[in-house]
Design an enzyme around this catalytic site. Structure first.
Site, PDB file in Angstrom:
ATOM      1  N   TYR A   1      -0.667   8.496  -2.438  1.00 27.05           N
ATOM      2  CA  TYR A   1      -0.722   8.204  -3.871  1.00 27.05           C
ATOM      3  C   TYR A   1      -1.960   8.861  -4.510  1.00 27.05           C
ATOM      4  O   TYR A   1      -1.983   9.119  -5.696  1.00 27.05           O
ATOM      5  CB  TYR A   1      -0.833   6.688  -4.110  1.00 27.05           C
ATOM      6  CG  TYR A   1       0.437   5.880  -3.942  1.00 27.05           C
ATOM      7  CD1 TYR A   1       1.605   6.424  -3.399  1.00 27.05           C
ATOM      8  CD2 TYR A   1       0.459   4.543  -4.332  1.00 27.05           C
ATOM      9  CE1 TYR A   1       2.749   5.644  -3.246  1.00 27.05           C
ATOM     10  CE2 TYR A   1       1.602   3.770  -4.198  1.00 27.05           C
ATOM     11  CZ  TYR A   1       2.739   4.318  -3.646  1.00 27.05           C
ATOM     12  OH  TYR A   1       3.870   3.543  -3.506  1.00 27.05           O
ATOM     13  N   GLY A   2      -2.951   9.103  -3.665  1.00 26.50           N
ATOM     14  CA  GLY A   2      -4.271   9.523  -4.167  1.00 26.50           C
ATOM     15  C   GLY A   2      -4.299  10.847  -4.890  1.00 26.50           C
ATOM     16  O   GLY A   2      -5.256  11.162  -5.591  1.00 26.50           O
TER      17      GLY A   2
ATOM     18  N   ASP B   1       0.864  -1.178   0.000  1.00 30.84           N
ATOM     19  CA  ASP B   1       0.000   0.000   0.000  1.00 30.84           C
ATOM     20  C   ASP B   1       0.898   1.224   0.000  1.00 30.84           C
ATOM     21  O   ASP B   1       2.109   1.128   0.243  1.00 30.84           O
ATOM     22  CB  ASP B   1      -0.887  -0.004   1.257  1.00 30.84           C
ATOM     23  CG  ASP B   1      -1.762   1.242   1.352  1.00 30.84           C
ATOM     24  OD1 ASP B   1      -2.337   1.647   0.328  1.00 30.84           O
ATOM     25  OD2 ASP B   1      -1.846   1.831   2.444  1.00 30.84           O
ATOM     26  N   SER B   2       0.286   2.382  -0.216  1.00 26.94           N
ATOM     27  CA  SER B   2       1.035   3.633  -0.143  1.00 26.94           C
ATOM     28  C   SER B   2       1.487   3.929   1.295  1.00 26.94           C
ATOM     29  O   SER B   2       2.315   4.808   1.491  1.00 26.94           O
ATOM     30  CB  SER B   2       0.156   4.772  -0.656  1.00 26.94           C
ATOM     31  OG  SER B   2      -1.045   4.814   0.077  1.00 26.94           O
TER      32      SER B   2
ATOM     33  N   CYS C   1      -4.175  -1.240  -2.140  1.00 30.88           N
ATOM     34  CA  CYS C   1      -4.331   0.207  -2.262  1.00 30.88           C
ATOM     35  C   CYS C   1      -5.248   0.425  -3.460  1.00 30.88           C
ATOM     36  O   CYS C   1      -4.968  -0.073  -4.553  1.00 30.88           O
ATOM     37  CB  CYS C   1      -2.959   0.850  -2.511  1.00 30.88           C
ATOM     38  SG  CYS C   1      -3.025   2.609  -2.886  1.00 30.88           S
ATOM     39  N   ASN C   2      -6.331   1.135  -3.228  1.00 24.57           N
ATOM     40  CA  ASN C   2      -7.282   1.355  -4.329  1.00 24.57           C
ATOM     41  C   ASN C   2      -6.656   2.183  -5.444  1.00 24.57           C
ATOM     42  O   ASN C   2      -6.868   1.914  -6.624  1.00 24.57           O
ATOM     43  CB  ASN C   2      -8.521   2.078  -3.808  1.00 24.57           C
ATOM     44  CG  ASN C   2      -9.405   1.178  -2.981  1.00 24.57           C
ATOM     45  OD1 ASN C   2     -10.367   0.603  -3.488  1.00 24.57           O
ATOM     46  ND2 ASN C   2      -9.097   1.031  -1.707  1.00 24.57           N
ATOM     47  N   THR C   3      -5.875   3.192  -5.064  1.00 21.07           N
ATOM     48  CA  THR C   3      -5.286   4.073  -6.064  1.00 21.07           C
ATOM     49  C   THR C   3      -4.320   3.296  -6.945  1.00 21.07           C
ATOM     50  O   THR C   3      -4.359   3.407  -8.186  1.00 21.07           O
ATOM     51  CB  THR C   3      -4.567   5.246  -5.368  1.00 21.07           C
ATOM     52  OG1 THR C   3      -5.483   5.876  -4.476  1.00 21.07           O
ATOM     53  CG2 THR C   3      -4.057   6.256  -6.369  1.00 21.07           C
TER      54      THR C   3
ATOM     55  N   CYS D   1     -11.215   3.198  -0.419  1.00 21.61           N
ATOM     56  CA  CYS D   1      -9.861   3.595  -0.039  1.00 21.61           C
ATOM     57  C   CYS D   1      -9.534   2.781   1.203  1.00 21.61           C
ATOM     58  O   CYS D   1     -10.388   2.620   2.087  1.00 21.61           O
ATOM     59  CB  CYS D   1      -9.822   5.089   0.276  1.00 21.61           C
ATOM     60  SG  CYS D   1      -8.289   5.630   1.044  1.00 21.61           S
ATOM     61  N   THR D   2      -8.317   2.268   1.249  1.00 23.18           N
ATOM     62  CA  THR D   2      -8.010   1.310   2.322  1.00 23.18           C
ATOM     63  C   THR D   2      -8.014   1.939   3.725  1.00 23.18           C
ATOM     64  O   THR D   2      -8.054   1.224   4.719  1.00 23.18           O
ATOM     65  CB  THR D   2      -6.655   0.619   2.059  1.00 23.18           C
ATOM     66  OG1 THR D   2      -5.693   1.610   1.712  1.00 23.18           O
ATOM     67  CG2 THR D   2      -6.790  -0.393   0.950  1.00 23.18           C
ATOM     68  N   HIS D   3      -7.979   3.261   3.787  1.00 23.31           N
ATOM     69  CA  HIS D   3      -8.068   3.908   5.102  1.00 23.31           C
ATOM     70  C   HIS D   3      -9.511   3.929   5.635  1.00 23.31           C
ATOM     71  O   HIS D   3      -9.728   4.031   6.844  1.00 23.31           O
ATOM     72  CB  HIS D   3      -7.622   5.368   5.018  1.00 23.31           C
ATOM     73  CG  HIS D   3      -6.141   5.565   4.948  1.00 23.31           C
ATOM     74  ND1 HIS D   3      -5.381   5.124   3.906  1.00 23.31           N
ATOM     75  CD2 HIS D   3      -5.292   6.192   5.803  1.00 23.31           C
ATOM     76  CE1 HIS D   3      -4.117   5.469   4.118  1.00 23.31           C
ATOM     77  NE2 HIS D   3      -4.037   6.110   5.262  1.00 23.31           N
TER      78      HIS D   3
ATOM     79  N   GLU E   1      -4.910   9.186   9.419  1.00 21.72           N
ATOM     80  CA  GLU E   1      -3.488   9.127   9.789  1.00 21.72           C
ATOM     81  C   GLU E   1      -3.203   9.898  11.073  1.00 21.72           C
ATOM     82  O   GLU E   1      -2.264   9.585  11.794  1.00 21.72           O
ATOM     83  CB  GLU E   1      -2.618   9.644   8.637  1.00 21.72           C
ATOM     84  CG  GLU E   1      -2.839   8.838   7.374  1.00 21.72           C
ATOM     85  CD  GLU E   1      -1.579   8.297   6.745  1.00 21.72           C
ATOM     86  OE1 GLU E   1      -0.501   8.791   7.063  1.00 21.72           O
ATOM     87  OE2 GLU E   1      -1.714   7.367   5.920  1.00 21.72           O
TER      88      GLU E   1
HETATM   89  N1  DGL Z   1      -4.212   3.650   0.299  1.00 18.21           N
HETATM   90  C1  DGL Z   1      -4.742   4.628  -0.611  1.00 18.21           C
HETATM   91  C2  DGL Z   1      -5.960   4.058  -1.337  1.00 18.21           C
HETATM   92  O1  DGL Z   1      -6.507   3.026  -0.970  1.00 18.21           O
HETATM   93  C3  DGL Z   1      -5.102   5.908   0.077  1.00 18.21           C
HETATM   94  C4  DGL Z   1      -3.945   6.717   0.596  1.00 18.21           C
HETATM   95  C5  DGL Z   1      -3.190   7.468  -0.471  1.00 18.21           C
HETATM   96  O2  DGL Z   1      -3.708   8.451  -1.033  1.00 18.21           O
HETATM   97  O3  DGL Z   1      -2.073   7.063  -0.745  1.00 18.21           O
HETATM   98  O4  DGL Z   1      -6.388   4.625  -2.305  1.00 18.21           O
END
Ligand code: DGL
Length: 273
Positions: free
Chosen positions: A44-45, A12-13, A75-77, A186-188, A154
């Site tokens: 990453y988003g 993940d990011s 990570c979705n992005t 988004c994984t968060h 975060e």
């Molecule tokens: N983990 C990223 C996602 O699932 C979100 C955090 C980011 O922007 O890097 O898209």
């Protein structure tokens, strides 16, 4: 030849992918995991497709150097921007979080109106809409970028009036559009699930792609004869965590998400891969 005993690579990011790790630990507890969180280059988003793909490729090379049997893009992005490219470049199976989430939402909706909340990149890629419409073109998919959710999580503001207020502003338009299913894209976001659920109300079902991804991973490993049936022996270092920035904050955060007790993580220079 891939071996059952080899670990699963997850990345993940940053810390969000730990919500996917948590599900993998629950659903397939015998597996070894090598996790990489790109904490030095998060988020990453808000980055371009080219940058996210370059970062993801480096991480895949790093995970391959650990002889993983499969890779989960947690990570979705990165799933939205880089997965198609990466699939072509490597020999081991690789899965993302978007397709399992899209499928689960399609199976959940009754009125055909699905909302997606995610980073700007994931929403702009329209990837959820694309996958859902492949399943049925009649579906209506409404995306809403929620860029402040990642920093709020975060900062640990999981149950906080500030998070409530921001969530209300983001989500009101989805309520007005009468969606009955909402993807936490988004994984968060599973970490603020209760806030989102409270605002969306009982009529809206939340879909957590982390859970669906772990399920799909189990199915895929089973089908390929790669599922680890026996618990790894003591001292086998079942879970290994790597990050690209300092480890202290990561370890603290990881321990608040995963109850396993993460004692250490290693910092690596990911630009070398
Ligand atoms: N983990 C990223 C996602 O699932 C979100 C955090 C980011 O922007 O890097 O898209």
């Amino acid at each position: 030849m891939l071996s059952k005993e080899a670990p699963i690579g997850v990345f993940d990011s940053g810390i969000g992918g730990l919500t996917v790790v948590r599900e993998i630990m629950r659903q397939i507890p015998n597996e070894k995991i090598v996790y990489f969180g790109d904490t030095a280059r998060v988020p990453y988003g808000s980055k371009s497709k080219e940058t996210v793909t370059r970062f993801s490729r480096q991480i895949v090379h790093f995970l391959e150097s650990h002889n993983v049997k499969t890779i989960v893009v947690a990570c979705n992005t990165a799933s939205a921007y880089a997965l198609n490219e990466l699939e072509k470049e490597i020999d081991i199976p690789i899965i993302g979080v978007v397709k399992p989430g899209a499928k689960a939402a399609f199976q959940t909706t009754k009125n055909g109106k699905i909302g997606v909340i995610a980073t700007e990149a994931t929403i702009n890629s329209k990837i959820y809409s694309q996958y859902i419409k492949e399943l049925s073109p009649d579906m209506t998919v409404i995306g809403k970028a929620c860029p402040l959710f990642v920093p709020l999580v975060e900062e640990g503001l999981l149950q906080d009036p500030v998070t409530d207020e921001i969530a209300r502003r983001y989500l009101t338009e989805l309520i007005d559009l009468d969606i009955d299913t909402l993807i936490l894209g988004c994984t968060h976001y599973p970490l603020i699930r209760s806030t989102v659920a409270k605002i969306m109300g009982e009529k809206v079902t939340l879909v957590n792609p982390a859970y669906e991804t772990a399920r799909e991973l189990k199915e895929m490993l089973t089908a390929k004869g790669l599922l680890q049936m026996e618990a790894p022996g003591l001292g086998s270092n079942q879970y290994q965590f790597y990050v690209s920035d300092t480890t202290d904050k990561f370890i603290r955060f990881a321990n608040s998400i995963i109850k396993y007790g993460i004692l250490s993580a290693k910092q690596v220079n990911i630009e070398e891969y």
